[in-house]
Design an enzyme around this catalytic site. Structure first.
Site, PDB file in Angstrom:
ATOM      1  N   CYS A  34     -16.174  -0.166  14.729  1.00 14.66           N
ATOM      2  CA  CYS A  34     -17.336  -0.885  14.199  1.00 14.66           C
ATOM      3  C   CYS A  34     -16.823  -2.200  13.619  1.00 14.66           C
ATOM      4  CB  CYS A  34     -17.982  -0.026  13.118  1.00 14.66           C
ATOM      5  SG  CYS A  34     -19.322  -0.840  12.236  1.00 14.66           S
ATOM      6  N   CYS A  37     -20.304  -6.704  18.151  1.00  5.34           N
ATOM      7  CA  CYS A  37     -20.793  -5.438  17.582  1.00  5.34           C
ATOM      8  C   CYS A  37     -20.608  -4.407  18.681  1.00  5.34           C
ATOM      9  CB  CYS A  37     -22.266  -5.558  17.198  1.00  5.34           C
ATOM     10  SG  CYS A  37     -23.071  -3.962  16.891  1.00  5.34           S
ATOM     11  N   THR A  38     -20.107  -3.233  18.320  1.00  4.23           N
ATOM     12  CA  THR A  38     -19.745  -2.268  19.358  1.00  4.23           C
ATOM     13  C   THR A  38     -20.959  -1.643  20.053  1.00  4.23           C
ATOM     14  OG1 THR A  38     -19.501  -0.566  17.643  1.00  4.23           O
ATOM     15  CG2 THR A  38     -17.507  -1.744  18.325  1.00  4.23           C
TER      16      THR A  38
HETATM   17  N1  DGL Z   1     -21.609  -1.090  15.761  1.00  7.78           N
HETATM   18  C1  DGL Z   1     -21.438  -1.794  14.565  1.00  7.78           C
HETATM   19  C2  DGL Z   1     -20.575  -3.039  14.707  1.00  7.78           C
HETATM   20  O1  DGL Z   1     -19.721  -3.079  15.548  1.00  7.78           O
HETATM   21  C3  DGL Z   1     -22.533  -1.994  13.587  1.00  7.78           C
HETATM   22  C4  DGL Z   1     -23.936  -1.848  13.951  1.00  7.78           C
HETATM   23  C5  DGL Z   1     -24.762  -1.659  12.716  1.00  7.78           C
HETATM   24  O2  DGL Z   1     -24.798  -0.540  12.233  1.00  7.78           O
HETATM   25  O3  DGL Z   1     -25.350  -2.633  12.224  1.00  7.78           O
HETATM   26  O4  DGL Z   1     -20.701  -3.967  13.958  1.00  7.78           O
END
Ligand code: DGL
Length: 274
Positions: free
Chosen positions: A75, A185-186
């Site tokens: 993340c 963002c992943t």
């Molecule tokens: N998947 C996460 C990232 O890489 C965050 C997404 C979220 O919960 O806002 O930042």
């Protein structure tokens, strides 16, 4: 003490980190993984740093108690907020985070306009500002805070017209105006094609591949890679105890990255190259 036998704990605010898990499983096929999605607290990108650090501490503590030999913060948001603190608190535990892939993007094509799509928190944190300063001196870095996008992807149903409309609203104004896109963002690699429908056919970069390579080299250096020849295992856990959540994680794991609803061959359980 080096431990070859434990599993690698991977976590995210939800199912986005499965995009990193794809790379990990492909590059480290003999390792066991436990993926924890904190879907009960999604989205992290709109929480305070204190809240995110609290969630991350709890998750890492639980994974370590269960036998994790290393942690992957899959993340970008949690990495920016919590990686340094967690490394200070647990100095003997290998902890690898993910960061927006500005380095590969600028190396691929310097002197260009690079659109960075990420959560508002990721873009605000010092870590990103430092990255942009380090790699952005020869390129124009355009920040696109994508409020609501991770949360929408978390719900599944990636064909929805509302998803297209959301992406159009968030980044449509950059169509024709950028040379490459960093998916910071992943969650976003799962809608790479939907983003390309809006922005056109430009190169996309994300941090998943680099993170998996870093995990492999760190564990190899410390003699912590599993020596078994048997295929590793993947288990899914979630903080959201609702029917269908773990099935959705499994579905995202099996469908591979860059989902597009066109007739396609059935995918194997371990996804092929992106
Ligand atoms: N998947 C996460 C990232 O890489 C965050 C997404 C979220 O919960 O806002 O930042």
């Amino acid at each position: 003490m080096a431990d070859k036998g434990g599993f690698i704990g991977v976590f995210d605010s939800g199912l986005g980190g499965i995009s990193v898990l794809h790379h990990l499983v492909r590059q480290l096929p003999h390792e066991d993984f436990v993926f924890f999605g904190d879907s009960a607290h999604n989205p992290y990108g709109e929480k305070t740093p204190e809240q995110i650090l609290g969630y991350a501490r709890q998750i890492v503590g639980d994974l370590v108690d269960e036998g994790a030999k290393a942690i992957v913060i899959a993340c970008n948001t949690a990495t920016s907020v919590a990686a340094a603190a967690l490394r200070d608190e647990l100095p003997s535990l290998p902890i690898v985070g993910v960061e927006p892939a500005l380095k590969p993007a600028t190396e691929h094509d310097p002197h260009r306009r690079i659109l960075v799509m990420a959560t508002p928190v990721t873009l605000r944190m010092d870590k990103f500002q430092h990255l942009a300063h380090t790699y952005g001196s020869d390129s124009e870095i355009i920040e696109a805070p994508c409020e609501g996008l991770a949360q929408r992807i978390e719900q599944g149903e990636l064909d929805g017209a509302d998803l297209h409309e959301l992406i159009e609203n968030l980044v449509g104004r950059y169509r024709g105006g950028v040379d490459s896109v960093v998916l910071g963002c992943t969650h976003y690699p799962f809608v790479r094609h939907q983003i390309a429908d809006v922005l056109g056919d430009v190169p996309f970069f994300d941090g998943g591949d680099g993170t998996a390579r870093r995990v492999g080299s760190l564990l190899a250096k410390d003699g912590m890679l599993n020596e078994s020849d048997a295929p590793g295992t993947v288990a899914f856990r979630s903080s959201l105890h609702e029917p269908g959540v773990l099935d959705r994680y499994q579905q995202f794991f099996e469908m591979g990255l860059g989902y597009r609803r066109v007739p396609q061959k059935k995918r194997a359980t371990v996804p092929g190259p992106v």
